[in-house]
Scaffold this motif. Sequence first.
Motif, PDB file in Angstrom:
ATOM      1  N   THR A  83     -40.861  25.881 167.961  1.00  0.00           N
ATOM      2  CA  THR A  83     -39.581  25.321 168.392  1.00  0.00           C
ATOM      3  C   THR A  83     -39.581  23.806 168.235  1.00  0.00           C
ATOM      4  O   THR A  83     -38.590  23.209 167.809  1.00  0.00           O
ATOM      5  CB  THR A  83     -39.293  25.711 169.848  1.00  0.00           C
ATOM      6  N   ASP A  84     -40.699  23.153 168.560  1.00  0.00           N
ATOM      7  CA  ASP A  84     -40.786  21.694 168.428  1.00  0.00           C
ATOM      8  C   ASP A  84     -40.602  21.265 166.971  1.00  0.00           C
ATOM      9  O   ASP A  84     -39.944  20.251 166.694  1.00  0.00           O
ATOM     10  CB  ASP A  84     -42.132  21.193 168.950  1.00  0.00           C
ATOM     11  N   ALA A  85     -41.206  22.018 166.036  1.00  0.00           N
ATOM     12  CA  ALA A  85     -41.037  21.682 164.622  1.00  0.00           C
ATOM     13  C   ALA A  85     -39.586  21.873 164.200  1.00  0.00           C
ATOM     14  O   ALA A  85     -39.052  21.083 163.399  1.00  0.00           O
ATOM     15  CB  ALA A  85     -41.950  22.558 163.769  1.00  0.00           C
ATOM     16  N   ALA A  86     -38.935  22.905 164.732  1.00  0.00           N
ATOM     17  CA  ALA A  86     -37.521  23.132 164.419  1.00  0.00           C
ATOM     18  C   ALA A  86     -36.656  21.992 164.958  1.00  0.00           C
ATOM     19  O   ALA A  86     -35.666  21.606 164.335  1.00  0.00           O
ATOM     20  CB  ALA A  86     -37.059  24.466 164.999  1.00  0.00           C
TER      21      ALA A  86
ATOM     22  N   TYR B  42     -30.783  32.883 169.955  1.00  0.00           N
ATOM     23  CA  TYR B  42     -29.629  33.664 169.510  1.00  0.00           C
ATOM     24  C   TYR B  42     -29.903  34.302 168.147  1.00  0.00           C
ATOM     25  O   TYR B  42     -29.600  35.483 167.928  1.00  0.00           O
ATOM     26  CB  TYR B  42     -28.394  32.765 169.432  1.00  0.00           C
ATOM     27  N   LEU B  43     -30.483  33.537 167.219  1.00  0.00           N
ATOM     28  CA  LEU B  43     -30.798  34.086 165.899  1.00  0.00           C
ATOM     29  C   LEU B  43     -31.774  35.250 165.998  1.00  0.00           C
ATOM     30  O   LEU B  43     -31.686  36.215 165.225  1.00  0.00           O
ATOM     31  CB  LEU B  43     -31.384  32.983 165.010  1.00  0.00           C
ATOM     32  N   ALA B  44     -32.702  35.175 166.960  1.00  0.00           N
ATOM     33  CA  ALA B  44     -33.636  36.286 167.159  1.00  0.00           C
ATOM     34  C   ALA B  44     -32.919  37.511 167.716  1.00  0.00           C
ATOM     35  O   ALA B  44     -33.200  38.649 167.307  1.00  0.00           O
ATOM     36  CB  ALA B  44     -34.762  35.855 168.091  1.00  0.00           C
ATOM     37  N   ARG B  45     -31.978  37.291 168.630  1.00  0.00           N
ATOM     38  CA  ARG B  45     -31.257  38.425 169.217  1.00  0.00           C
ATOM     39  C   ARG B  45     -30.407  39.157 168.193  1.00  0.00           C
ATOM     40  O   ARG B  45     -30.211  40.373 168.298  1.00  0.00           O
ATOM     41  CB  ARG B  45     -30.384  37.947 170.383  1.00  0.00           C
ATOM     42  N   VAL B  46     -29.893  38.440 167.196  1.00  0.00           N
ATOM     43  CA  VAL B  46     -29.074  39.100 166.162  1.00  0.00           C
ATOM     44  C   VAL B  46     -29.936  39.459 164.943  1.00  0.00           C
ATOM     45  O   VAL B  46     -29.409  39.793 163.884  1.00  0.00           O
ATOM     46  CB  VAL B  46     -27.885  38.213 165.747  1.00  0.00           C
ATOM     47  N   HIS B  47     -31.265  39.372 165.109  1.00  0.00           N
ATOM     48  CA  HIS B  47     -32.236  39.874 164.125  1.00  0.00           C
ATOM     49  C   HIS B  47     -32.216  39.112 162.790  1.00  0.00           C
ATOM     50  O   HIS B  47     -32.546  39.680 161.756  1.00  0.00           O
ATOM     51  CB  HIS B  47     -32.017  41.367 163.874  1.00  0.00           C
ATOM     52  N   MET B  48     -31.865  37.823 162.837  1.00  0.00           N
ATOM     53  CA  MET B  48     -31.938  37.016 161.626  1.00  0.00           C
ATOM     54  C   MET B  48     -33.274  36.268 161.528  1.00  0.00           C
ATOM     55  O   MET B  48     -33.671  35.839 160.451  1.00  0.00           O
ATOM     56  CB  MET B  48     -30.762  36.047 161.563  1.00  0.00           C
ATOM     57  N   ILE B  49     -33.952  36.093 162.658  1.00  0.00           N
ATOM     58  CA  ILE B  49     -35.333  35.640 162.688  1.00  0.00           C
ATOM     59  C   ILE B  49     -36.050  36.508 163.718  1.00  0.00           C
ATOM     60  O   ILE B  49     -35.427  37.341 164.393  1.00  0.00           O
ATOM     61  CB  ILE B  49     -35.460  34.146 163.069  1.00  0.00           C
ATOM     62  N   GLU B  50     -37.364  36.329 163.845  1.00  0.00           N
ATOM     63  CA  GLU B  50     -38.127  37.113 164.814  1.00  0.00           C
ATOM     64  C   GLU B  50     -39.271  36.278 165.359  1.00  0.00           C
ATOM     65  O   GLU B  50     -39.650  35.254 164.775  1.00  0.00           O
ATOM     66  CB  GLU B  50     -38.670  38.386 164.169  1.00  0.00           C
ATOM     67  N   ASP B  51     -39.798  36.715 166.500  1.00  0.00           N
ATOM     68  CA  ASP B  51     -40.965  36.050 167.069  1.00  0.00           C
ATOM     69  C   ASP B  51     -42.151  36.225 166.128  1.00  0.00           C
ATOM     70  O   ASP B  51     -42.381  37.315 165.596  1.00  0.00           O
ATOM     71  CB  ASP B  51     -41.326  36.650 168.429  1.00  0.00           C
ATOM     72  N   ALA B  52     -42.907  35.158 165.933  1.00  0.00           N
ATOM     73  CA  ALA B  52     -44.142  35.263 165.151  1.00  0.00           C
ATOM     74  C   ALA B  52     -45.141  36.085 165.956  1.00  0.00           C
ATOM     75  O   ALA B  52     -45.279  35.896 167.169  1.00  0.00           O
ATOM     76  CB  ALA B  52     -44.700  33.881 164.840  1.00  0.00           C
ATOM     77  N   PRO B  53     -45.842  37.020 165.336  1.00  0.00           N
ATOM     78  CA  PRO B  53     -46.769  37.886 166.072  1.00  0.00           C
ATOM     79  C   PRO B  53     -47.904  37.096 166.711  1.00  0.00           C
ATOM     80  O   PRO B  53     -48.476  36.187 166.107  1.00  0.00           O
ATOM     81  CB  PRO B  53     -47.298  38.842 164.993  1.00  0.00           C
ATOM     82  N   GLY B  54     -48.205  37.439 167.951  1.00  0.00           N
ATOM     83  CA  GLY B  54     -49.320  36.815 168.649  1.00  0.00           C
ATOM     84  C   GLY B  54     -49.099  35.392 169.060  1.00  0.00           C
ATOM     85  O   GLY B  54     -50.064  34.681 169.356  1.00  0.00           O
ATOM     86  N   ALA B  55     -47.855  34.926 169.080  1.00  0.00           N
ATOM     87  CA  ALA B  55     -47.588  33.527 169.434  1.00  0.00           C
ATOM     88  C   ALA B  55     -46.327  33.445 170.280  1.00  0.00           C
ATOM     89  O   ALA B  55     -45.398  34.233 170.105  1.00  0.00           O
ATOM     90  CB  ALA B  55     -47.433  32.673 168.183  1.00  0.00           C
ATOM     91  N   VAL B  56     -46.320  32.493 171.187  1.00  0.00           N
ATOM     92  CA  VAL B  56     -45.150  32.245 172.026  1.00  0.00           C
ATOM     93  C   VAL B  56     -44.478  30.968 171.529  1.00  0.00           C
ATOM     94  O   VAL B  56     -45.144  29.949 171.304  1.00  0.00           O
ATOM     95  CB  VAL B  56     -45.557  32.093 173.506  1.00  0.00           C
ATOM     96  N   GLY B  57     -43.158  31.030 171.345  1.00  0.00           N
ATOM     97  CA  GLY B  57     -42.436  29.845 170.896  1.00  0.00           C
ATOM     98  C   GLY B  57     -42.586  29.547 169.430  1.00  0.00           C
ATOM     99  O   GLY B  57     -42.405  28.402 168.993  1.00  0.00           O
ATOM    100  N   ARG B  58     -42.938  30.576 168.631  1.00  0.00           N
ATOM    101  CA  ARG B  58     -43.019  30.419 167.180  1.00  0.00           C
ATOM    102  C   ARG B  58     -42.135  31.479 166.537  1.00  0.00           C
ATOM    103  O   ARG B  58     -42.006  32.595 167.052  1.00  0.00           O
ATOM    104  CB  ARG B  58     -44.452  30.551 166.663  1.00  0.00           C
TER     105      ARG B  58
END
Length: 257
Positions: free
Chosen positions: A33-36, A53-69
């Motif tokens: 998020t900081d880099a964004a 919001y982009l994650a909720r509408v499935h245009m991006i996703e959480d990076a596996p094994g990481a929080v805030g990526r």
Amino acid sequence: VEAAFELSYRRLHAGPARVFRMLPLNPGPDLSTDAAVALTGQRFFDVRKYLGYLARVHMIEDAPGAVGRWRMHDLVRLYARRLSDMHADDDGREQARDRLLSYYLKMTHGAVLHLVAFSGTSESDEFIGIDEALAWLDAERSSLVAAVSIADQLKKYQIAFELSMILVEYLSWRRYIDEWVATATVCLNAARSLGDQRSEAGALNNLGLAWQAARRFDDAVAAHRDAAAMFRRIGARLLEGTALHNLGLALQDLRLF
């Protein structure tokens, strides 16, 4: 598939749509998020809301094994990259890349200071301690290595040179030899493009050390000899001594006593 992406994109408000278009500018497979925030130049609270919001509408996703990526599926990334090209001027793409590269350079410098603090270097304010600094470097490694190459390709040679030189401490610490050789090679090209002999000699010395770690001792000997000769020409005696010391180690590895 593209039609489905287009339908989803058309439903986005201006804020999330701009963030979506800019995410592919990050050179690594995912970003924090900081880099964004650095990339978009917007407030942290707004960017975090847009990413969620982009994650909720499935245009991006959480990076596996990481929080805030965050990461994109490869096909979504290709679609977003096309949009980024179309809106490059409106989104201020070149300025966004500059902000992101400057962010990576600043944070890497701060993190690496913790790795060399034992030598008397003061620690940075960006991280609480060495564990936090290493965790950040580990999470960002792919993006940082890619950022060196991207900066060189964009002819931002000073950033390419500085970032690659700073990364030496971390890559050697973790023994990421392939990445060390790759960034050191780019570092040398950037230094030559800058036309600065002191930087070029430093890059040669860095590349020689990387080749030593990769057990390419003949290449290491050549690099350190060239570095020592260049330092000698410009009168940098202490750095010449460093290059000669490294040359001696490479010759020792070859048993050329």
